[in-house]
Write a protein that holds these residues in place. Structure first.
Motif, PDB file in Angstrom:
ATOM      1  N   ARG A 217       0.835  -1.207   0.000  1.00 43.90           N
ATOM      2  CA  ARG A 217       0.000   0.000   0.000  1.00 43.90           C
ATOM      3  C   ARG A 217       0.865   1.250   0.000  1.00 43.90           C
ATOM      4  NH1 ARG A 217      -3.896   0.412   4.803  1.00 43.90           N
ATOM      5  NH2 ARG A 217      -4.184   2.418   3.742  1.00 43.90           N
ATOM      6  N   TYR A 218       2.075   1.127   0.526  1.00 39.35           N
ATOM      7  CA  TYR A 218       2.982   2.263   0.650  1.00 39.35           C
ATOM      8  C   TYR A 218       4.075   2.250  -0.418  1.00 39.35           C
ATOM      9  CZ  TYR A 218       0.687   2.636   5.183  1.00 39.35           C
ATOM     10  OH  TYR A 218      -0.255   2.748   6.176  1.00 39.35           O
ATOM     11  N   LYS A 219       4.614   1.062  -0.736  1.00 35.92           N
ATOM     12  CA  LYS A 219       5.673   0.956  -1.734  1.00 35.92           C
ATOM     13  C   LYS A 219       5.143   0.898  -3.159  1.00 35.92           C
ATOM     14  CE  LYS A 219       9.382  -1.387  -1.385  1.00 35.92           C
ATOM     15  NZ  LYS A 219      10.383  -0.308  -1.370  1.00 35.92           N
ATOM     16  N   ARG A 244       0.469   4.198  -5.826  1.00 33.27           N
ATOM     17  CA  ARG A 244       0.200   3.429  -4.604  1.00 33.27           C
ATOM     18  C   ARG A 244      -1.278   3.038  -4.571  1.00 33.27           C
ATOM     19  NH1 ARG A 244       0.505   5.224   0.046  1.00 33.27           N
ATOM     20  NH2 ARG A 244      -0.006   7.419  -0.328  1.00 33.27           N
ATOM     21  N   ASN A 251       4.251   8.009  -4.913  1.00 32.04           N
ATOM     22  CA  ASN A 251       5.596   8.337  -4.458  1.00 32.04           C
ATOM     23  C   ASN A 251       6.368   8.901  -5.650  1.00 32.04           C
ATOM     24  OD1 ASN A 251       4.920   7.117  -2.000  1.00 32.04           O
ATOM     25  ND2 ASN A 251       5.727   5.133  -2.654  1.00 32.04           N
ATOM     26  N   TYR A 276       6.200   7.472   0.476  1.00 31.49           N
ATOM     27  CA  TYR A 276       6.374   6.433   1.480  1.00 31.49           C
ATOM     28  C   TYR A 276       7.289   5.336   0.923  1.00 31.49           C
ATOM     29  CZ  TYR A 276       2.263   8.635   3.610  1.00 31.49           C
ATOM     30  OH  TYR A 276       1.390   9.529   4.158  1.00 31.49           O
ATOM     31  N   GLY A 277       7.760   4.476   1.826  1.00 30.53           N
ATOM     32  CA  GLY A 277       8.468   3.290   1.399  1.00 30.53           C
ATOM     33  C   GLY A 277       9.856   3.513   0.849  1.00 30.53           C
ATOM     34  N   TYR A 283       8.478   1.984   6.457  1.00 25.01           N
ATOM     35  CA  TYR A 283       7.816   2.178   5.166  1.00 25.01           C
ATOM     36  C   TYR A 283       6.517   2.972   5.280  1.00 25.01           C
ATOM     37  CZ  TYR A 283       4.833  -1.779   6.608  1.00 25.01           C
ATOM     38  OH  TYR A 283       3.972  -2.609   7.273  1.00 25.01           O
ATOM     39  N   LYS A 284       5.923   3.032   6.465  1.00 24.55           N
ATOM     40  CA  LYS A 284       4.686   3.798   6.651  1.00 24.55           C
ATOM     41  C   LYS A 284       4.953   5.280   6.932  1.00 24.55           C
ATOM     42  CE  LYS A 284       1.962  -0.032   8.546  1.00 24.55           C
ATOM     43  NZ  LYS A 284       1.110  -0.479   9.665  1.00 24.55           N
ATOM     44  N   GLU A 285       6.203   5.644   7.083  1.00 21.22           N
ATOM     45  CA  GLU A 285       6.561   7.026   7.410  1.00 21.22           C
ATOM     46  C   GLU A 285       6.751   7.841   6.132  1.00 21.22           C
ATOM     47  OE1 GLU A 285      10.412   9.266   9.335  1.00 21.22           O
ATOM     48  OE2 GLU A 285       9.636   7.476  10.372  1.00 21.22           O
ATOM     49  N   TYR A 286       6.122   8.990   6.056  1.00 19.88           N
ATOM     50  CA  TYR A 286       6.238   9.859   4.892  1.00 19.88           C
ATOM     51  C   TYR A 286       7.606  10.526   4.863  1.00 19.88           C
ATOM     52  CZ  TYR A 286       5.311  13.605   1.553  1.00 19.88           C
ATOM     53  OH  TYR A 286       5.367  14.458   0.470  1.00 19.88           O
TER      54      TYR A 286
END
Length: 304
Positions: A217-219, A244, A251, A276-277, A283-286
């Motif tokens: 969902r993030y990568k 994403r 991203n 993210y990622g 990986y959940k951190e912006y």
């Protein structure tokens, strides 16, 4: 700890100094065909980069060029950049150094079915809190792979390349900090002309990490990128967009690089990442980070 960190920095500098044998820079200029070299030089001087004009070349010549290349070479960009966040207070814990080491080795020449070839790759990227006390490595990601690829020639024109690889990526940690996934990477590269190329990748994933089941969902499930070089082959612009779970919120990774010497593939780089990622651990951190430093780039016409 500092001794180990500085040893790593020195090792990377030695890699920068020793990559000329592995870069395959300006591959087309080193082939035996005088007409092909002349076509390359003429097209590089074209002022209209939006003109669709693939270089005319026979498939036998492309295979010959590929098979004459050094088997061991640069794969992805090799970075050593440092910078600051744009969405956080700047201090010694938020400023960092990011480096990526990426190589590939062609296992066979283009003798497999459909004139394809087998290759292996290895990439490793690290996020180094070099300004913090004891300069720890915050996160390191390991990415080995094995794949098969071939150039695509139609009507004596070099269109691009198709690659299929099986890859694994993890951060080598255990328990709650463990992050890992496996995926099939389907990659298509397209040479619009001698100075502009595009690449699309799609991942067929299997996420086996117990603590990162929602990582994609993030990568994202793939990416789209473009690369452009100026007519003097000094400036290189790259843009990567990673869709994403929400297409309108991808991203983004972009860089602008200046070649320090016409006889090398070393660049001064301004690098920017938003999304993210970027690393596996958080990986959940912006991330909204701008960095500057050195890059070792592969050949612009590489199939990989």
């Amino acid at each position: 700890m500092k001794v180990m960190n500085y040893s790593t920095l020195i090792f990377f500098i030695l890699i920068i100094q020793g990559t000329s044998a592995y870069s395959q820079e300006n591959t087309i200029l080193h082939v035996d065909s005088l007409s092909l070299r002349n076509d390359y030089l003429a097209e590089m001087q074209s002022v209209n980069i939006l003109k669709h004009k693939p270089i005319e070349v026979t498939e036998n010549l492309v295979r010959s060029v590929l098979d004459k290349q050094t088997a061991f070479a640069v794969y992805k960009d090799n970075y050593m950049v440092t910078g600051i966040p744009l969405n956080k207070p700047v201090n010694r814990k938020t400023a960092d150094t990011f480096f990526q080491f990426s190589i590939r080795h062609r296992v066979t020449k283009s003798v497999l079915p459909f004139n394809s070839f087998l290759y292996i790759t290895y990439s490793q990227k690290s996020f180094w809190d070099i300004y913090d006390e004891s300069s720890p490595f915050h996160d390191t990601n390991y990415n080995p792979g094995i794949g098969i690829g071939r150039y695509v020639i139609r009507n004596n024109k070099l269109k691009g390349a198709v690659m299929l690889s099986l890859e694994h990526e993890s951060n080598g940690k255990a328990d709650l900090d463990s992050r890992s996934w496996n995926y099939i990477n389907v990659s298509i590269k397209y040479f619009y002309n001698m100075r502009l190329s595009a690449k699309a990748q799609a991942y067929l994933p299997y996420v086996d990490g117990e603590h990162n089941k929602d990582m994609l969902r993030y990568k994202g499930y793939g990416n789209f990128s473009i690369n452009y070089i100026d007519k003097k082959n000094l400036w290189w612009f790259s843009l990567e967009i990673v869709p994403r779970d929400k297409i309108i919120n991808p991203n983004i990774h972009t860089s602008l690089s200046f070649r320090v010497s016409k006889n090398s593939n070393q660049y001064l780089t301004l690098d920017y990442y938003a999304g993210y990622g970027e690393g596996l651990l958080n990986y959940k951190e912006y991330t909204n980070q701008i960095r500057i430093g050195f890059t070792i780039k592969p050949d612009f016409f590489s199939a990989y």
